[in-house]
Scaffold this active site. Structure first.
Site, short mmCIF file in Angstrom:
data_model
loop_
_atom_site.label_atom_id
_atom_site.label_comp_id
_atom_site.label_asym_id
_atom_site.label_seq_id
_atom_site.Cartn_x
_atom_site.Cartn_y
_atom_site.Cartn_z
N LYS A 23 15.44 -3.72 -28.48
CA LYS A 23 14.96 -2.51 -27.10
C LYS A 23 16.31 -3.28 -25.45
O LYS A 23 16.46 -1.86 -25.28
CB LYS A 23 13.63 -3.42 -27.37
N ASP A 117 7.41 -6.72 -16.77
CA ASP A 117 7.37 -7.61 -16.93
C ASP A 117 6.55 -8.85 -16.32
O ASP A 117 7.21 -8.82 -15.25
CB ASP A 117 7.93 -8.63 -18.26
N VAL A 327 15.81 -19.68 -16.60
CA VAL A 327 15.76 -18.69 -16.90
C VAL A 327 14.72 -17.76 -15.85
O VAL A 327 15.37 -16.97 -14.32
CB VAL A 327 16.60 -17.55 -17.40
#
Ligand code: UD1
Length: 418
Positions: A23, A117, A327
């Site tokens: 993806k 997200d 992250v």
């Protein structure tokens, strides 16, 4: 009402599963097709919801796009439009990667700030700083990133953090700039290398792919190409971790094991037996996994996209695991869903401390993003009873044929249509 999964725990996953294209590669390669007038063909594209969404973004910019199974054909116009509006980009983050190609082709871009997200704030300051270094003006105006340049001129760019998206946008702007650009502290993810391979096939001059310094010498024009997307290492590793969690035996095909070295080493640390194959790997576990500590980092570190699966594994491992997220600052939100399943887990800042228990206990849970969703399904596989996983459209964005693959491996999963 959206669809939901009913996941029945207790099965040991066994068998073979094939992984499609990545993806996080295909969406950028689709954007890169805008860099050359004419027809670019991508093969091994995954059948996930984000691919048709990206096709819509490109159509809005004047391209013709067709999708047939795992093949995407993009016909990029002589003069792309430069405005990607909110309706097109709102549903997914990767849409922002049209910024670099539009700057390269049109010398201007207006790209609405994307959705995506719920894993923390995702600013674009490094993308913008890179474009400014190449001579562009860039600002956020009325909910859009607006960038414009009389000319793009190659320049040194030093990233504060090896951001995947910023590296890609600056790279795609630099391939058609005048002169040489160096990107220091560039991201080294396999998907960046895949992009460099395709851009080079299109006639771009790039040195250092897969290292922290990318050197790009601008060319006047690029030509269309045909390219096979690399396999999805995150999907592949999800099945590998599921095998270890369920004390199973799973062979994963279609992904380069070198893209997952650290993850496979961690599985060995849990007591799994891992064999690498030319096009994949096999994970076997016949006992309870031993707890391991995991710390996410840019590649070649442990991928942040696998952190929810690492937490899933930790919930049933023997001992205490400390999982550190370096992250995305808000990527532990889903841990409260794991707690709903009986996990002994707590978070403090960017650490999660998880004490493994023998078995989770089924409950209704809600997905907040693609990877958290997959992590919750894995947790359901090691829970007593039937776990209802809601909001699974997130999983559809990243995992092609998820329930078919899981069923083939012997997992108890059923999709209930909204
Ligand atoms: C990509 C992946 C995502 C993966 C992530 C890290 C896609 C579509 N998504 O996201 O699945 O989890 O890489 O491997 O490929 N940052 C800034 N300023 C910027 C850019 C980034 O502060 O201008 C920060 C982000 O907020 C984050 C960190 O840098 O904390 C890493 O982000 P980045 O590598 O850019 O991730 P994405 O490209 O958004």
């Amino acid at each position: 009402m959206t669809d939901r999964y009913l996941v029945t725990g207790g099965a040991r996953l066994q068998g073979e599963v094939s992984v499609g294209g990545a993806k996080n590669s295909v969406l950028k390669l689709m954007a890169a097709a805008l860099l050359a007038e004419g027809t670019t063909t991508l093969t091994n594209s995954p059948e996930i919801a984000d691919v048709p969404l990206m096709a819509d973004v490109l159509r809005g910019l004047g391209a013709t796009v067709s999708i047939d199974g795992d093949t995407v054909v993009i016909d990029a116009p002589a003069e792309p439009k430069y405005h990607a509006d909110f309706d097109a980009v709102k549903q997914f983050r990767a849409s922002v990667c049209v910024l670099g190609p539009l700057m390269a082709r049109c010398r201007r871009a207006v790209v609405a700030l994307p959705g995506g997200d719920a894993i923390g704030s995702r600013p674009l300051d490094m993308h913008q700083a890179g474009l400014r270094a190449l001579g562009a003006h860039s600002a956020i105006e009325h909910g859009c990133v607006v960038a414009e340049a009389d000319a793009l001129v190659g320049a040194p760019v030093a990233l504060e953090f090896p951001s995947v998206g910023a590296t890609e946008n600056i790279l795609m702007a630099a391939v058609l700039a005048d002169g040489q650009t160096t990107i220091d502290n560039a991201a080294r993810e396999p998907e960046i290398v895949d992009l460099c391979v395709m851009l080079s096939q299109m006639g771009a001059r790039i040195d250092g792919a897969g290292t922290s310094t990318l050197t790009v010498t601008g060319v006047d024009r690029l030509h269309p190409t045909e390219h096979r997307v690399i396999g999805d290492r995150i999907v592949g590793a999800t099945w590998g971790i599921a095998a270890a969690m369920t004390r199973g035996d799973v062979t994963v095909r279609g992904v380069a094991p070198a893209h997952l070295q650290l993850v496979l080493n961690k599985l060995v640390d849990t007591g799994a037996r891992v064999d690498t194959l030319p096009d994949g790997f096999r994970v076997r576990h016949d006992g309870r996994p031993t707890a391991v500590n995991v710390s996410t980092l840019p590649f070649p570190g442990f991928p942040t996209d696998l952190q929810p699966m690492a937490i899933g594994l930790a919930t049933v491992a023997d001992g205490m695991s400390v999982i550190t997220e370096n992250v995305f600052e808000a990527r532990f939100r889903f841990v409260e869903e794991m707690v709903r399943l009986g996990a002994d887990a707590r978070t403090d800042g960017h650490h999660a401390v998880v004490r493994g228990i023998e078995r989770l206990s089924s409950a209704p849970v809600w997905c907040s993003d693609i990877r958290a969703g997959a992590g919750l399904v894995l947790a359901g596989l090691v829970a007593d009873g039937v776990t209802e996983v809601h909001d699974i459209e997130h999983i559809d964005r990243g995992y092609p044929n998820f329930e078919e693959n899981l069923t083939r491996l012997g997992g108890g999963i059923e999709r209930v249509r909204g």
